[in-house]
Design an enzyme around this catalytic site. Sequence first.
Site, PDB file in Angstrom:
ATOM      1  N   LYS A  42      87.544 -30.994  67.839  1.00 15.23           N
ATOM      2  CA  LYS A  42      86.362 -31.359  68.776  1.00 15.23           C
ATOM      3  C   LYS A  42      85.111 -31.604  67.638  1.00 15.23           C
ATOM      4  O   LYS A  42      85.153 -31.078  66.654  1.00 15.23           O
ATOM      5  CB  LYS A  42      86.179 -30.102  69.730  1.00 15.23           C
ATOM      6  CG  LYS A  42      84.776 -30.358  70.393  1.00 15.23           C
ATOM      7  CD  LYS A  42      84.763 -29.117  71.443  1.00 15.23           C
ATOM      8  CE  LYS A  42      84.538 -27.746  71.061  1.00 15.23           C
ATOM      9  NZ  LYS A  42      83.020 -27.661  70.476  1.00 15.23           N
ATOM     10  N   GLU A  73      78.082 -29.074  77.199  1.00 18.16           N
ATOM     11  CA  GLU A  73      77.403 -27.849  77.161  1.00 18.16           C
ATOM     12  C   GLU A  73      76.126 -27.992  77.718  1.00 18.16           C
ATOM     13  O   GLU A  73      75.245 -28.764  77.115  1.00 18.16           O
ATOM     14  CB  GLU A  73      77.691 -27.276  75.537  1.00 18.16           C
ATOM     15  CG  GLU A  73      77.010 -25.920  75.752  1.00 18.16           C
ATOM     16  CD  GLU A  73      77.282 -25.116  74.287  1.00 18.16           C
ATOM     17  OE1 GLU A  73      77.906 -25.771  73.626  1.00 18.16           O
ATOM     18  OE2 GLU A  73      76.876 -24.069  74.155  1.00 18.16           O
ATOM     19  N   ASP A 119      87.605 -26.807  66.172  1.00 18.61           N
ATOM     20  CA  ASP A 119      86.235 -27.536  66.015  1.00 18.61           C
ATOM     21  C   ASP A 119      86.240 -28.007  64.506  1.00 18.61           C
ATOM     22  O   ASP A 119      86.555 -27.356  63.751  1.00 18.61           O
ATOM     23  CB  ASP A 119      85.311 -26.588  66.301  1.00 18.61           C
ATOM     24  CG  ASP A 119      84.485 -26.507  67.492  1.00 18.61           C
ATOM     25  OD1 ASP A 119      84.691 -27.629  68.215  1.00 18.61           O
ATOM     26  OD2 ASP A 119      83.711 -25.485  67.984  1.00 18.61           O
ATOM     27  N   ASP A 134      83.454 -23.044  66.577  1.00 20.36           N
ATOM     28  CA  ASP A 134      82.784 -22.530  65.421  1.00 20.36           C
ATOM     29  C   ASP A 134      82.107 -21.376  65.892  1.00 20.36           C
ATOM     30  O   ASP A 134      81.331 -20.868  65.240  1.00 20.36           O
ATOM     31  CB  ASP A 134      82.043 -23.575  64.665  1.00 20.36           C
ATOM     32  CG  ASP A 134      81.238 -24.717  65.634  1.00 20.36           C
ATOM     33  OD1 ASP A 134      81.146 -24.294  67.004  1.00 20.36           O
ATOM     34  OD2 ASP A 134      80.600 -25.422  65.258  1.00 20.36           O
ATOM     35  N   SER A 135      82.099 -21.197  67.216  1.00 22.92           N
ATOM     36  CA  SER A 135      81.668 -19.909  67.679  1.00 22.92           C
ATOM     37  C   SER A 135      82.024 -18.638  66.867  1.00 22.92           C
ATOM     38  O   SER A 135      81.642 -17.685  67.107  1.00 22.92           O
ATOM     39  CB  SER A 135      81.817 -19.616  69.249  1.00 22.92           C
ATOM     40  OG  SER A 135      83.040 -19.796  69.430  1.00 22.92           O
ATOM     41  N   GLU A 178      81.038 -32.314  67.491  1.00 18.91           N
ATOM     42  CA  GLU A 178      79.713 -32.184  68.384  1.00 18.91           C
ATOM     43  C   GLU A 178      78.875 -33.711  68.012  1.00 18.91           C
ATOM     44  O   GLU A 178      78.846 -33.946  66.671  1.00 18.91           O
ATOM     45  CB  GLU A 178      78.800 -31.202  67.681  1.00 18.91           C
ATOM     46  CG  GLU A 178      79.096 -29.991  68.627  1.00 18.91           C
ATOM     47  CD  GLU A 178      78.286 -28.926  68.164  1.00 18.91           C
ATOM     48  OE1 GLU A 178      77.062 -28.941  67.917  1.00 18.91           O
ATOM     49  OE2 GLU A 178      78.672 -27.767  68.182  1.00 18.91           O
TER      50      GLU A 178
HETATM   51  O1  KIV Z   1      82.232 -23.193  69.528  1.00 16.78           O
HETATM   52  C1  KIV Z   1      82.528 -22.774  70.593  1.00 16.78           C
HETATM   53  O2  KIV Z   1      83.202 -22.007  70.853  1.00 16.78           O
HETATM   54  C2  KIV Z   1      82.212 -23.910  71.467  1.00 16.78           C
HETATM   55  C3  KIV Z   1      82.278 -23.678  73.047  1.00 16.78           C
HETATM   56  C4  KIV Z   1      81.078 -23.046  73.138  1.00 16.78           C
HETATM   57  C5  KIV Z   1      82.578 -24.672  73.716  1.00 16.78           C
HETATM   58  O3  KIV Z   1      82.100 -25.359  70.888  1.00 16.78           O
END
Ligand code: KIV
Length: 264
Positions: free
Chosen positions: A111, A180, A82, A43-44, A113
């Site tokens: 993934k 992280e 994500d 989600d970056s 969080e």
């Molecule tokens: O969103 C992302 O790119 C991430 C990385 C920073 C691990 O979660």
Amino acid sequence: MKKVTIGDLVAKKNREKIVMITAYDALFARLFDDYADMILVGDSLNMSFGGKNETIGLSVDEMIYHAKAVQMGAKRAFLVVDMPFGSTITPEITLKNAVKIYKNTLCDAVKIEGSKEMAQTIKLLNQNGIAVIAHIGLKPQLSRKEGGYRVAGKDENEANAIIEDALVLEAAGAKMVLIEGVPSHLAKRVTQALSVPTIGIGAGSDTDGQVLVWSDAFGFYDEFKPKFVKRYLDGANLIREAMKKYADEVKNIKFPSQEYEYTK
Ligand code: KIV
């Protein structure tokens, strides 16, 4: 070309480092696919691609759109998507969103969080055949609530809580744990405590693998560089130079020269 499986990644623990990088489109995924064990549609995306200053704001459909593009380029690497902010608020809502992501993107894992409170959610997804990577330590989706990004686990209480998160989430069925923004000695303790592999970002060299956001690693985002980012390319300046050359040649009628013209 053999597709990387979760079994291949687990087998690397304590033997060989795992290489992970983000991608948000097919073009770059194709370039990374030969060298990365894992590609993350993180989600970056909201920052690297969308120009925002936080990861909050993406919808499940936006993640799916980009993950479908990445999937077109990533034929070998293990593909992770994500779950964006707001898509994991209850176990049932998470399952519904994860099923949609899994079906539409052909990803290998999602993934999530969260800390140990996500155990029930991870268990439910696991029971329904969806592989989950747990993201612990610094959690960017909490940045607005916490007033920014802060290295996690600096004091002993917080460090112990992070180790507990990792153990509880592994027991709930997390296939891997991404850590992280923690001191490297803590990432080492987490890695030693778990039997599943760990992937670190800003967590030192003792995790089972590393992940970087591609636009940070290759210098395409050059306004700010976190301490943990190593730049492998001066991407932004290379593009600026190429763009300037193209603009100059168009203005001076050097491009297109005859070589680039159709004569018939
Ligand atoms: O969103 C992302 O790119 C991430 C990385 C920073 C691990 O979660």
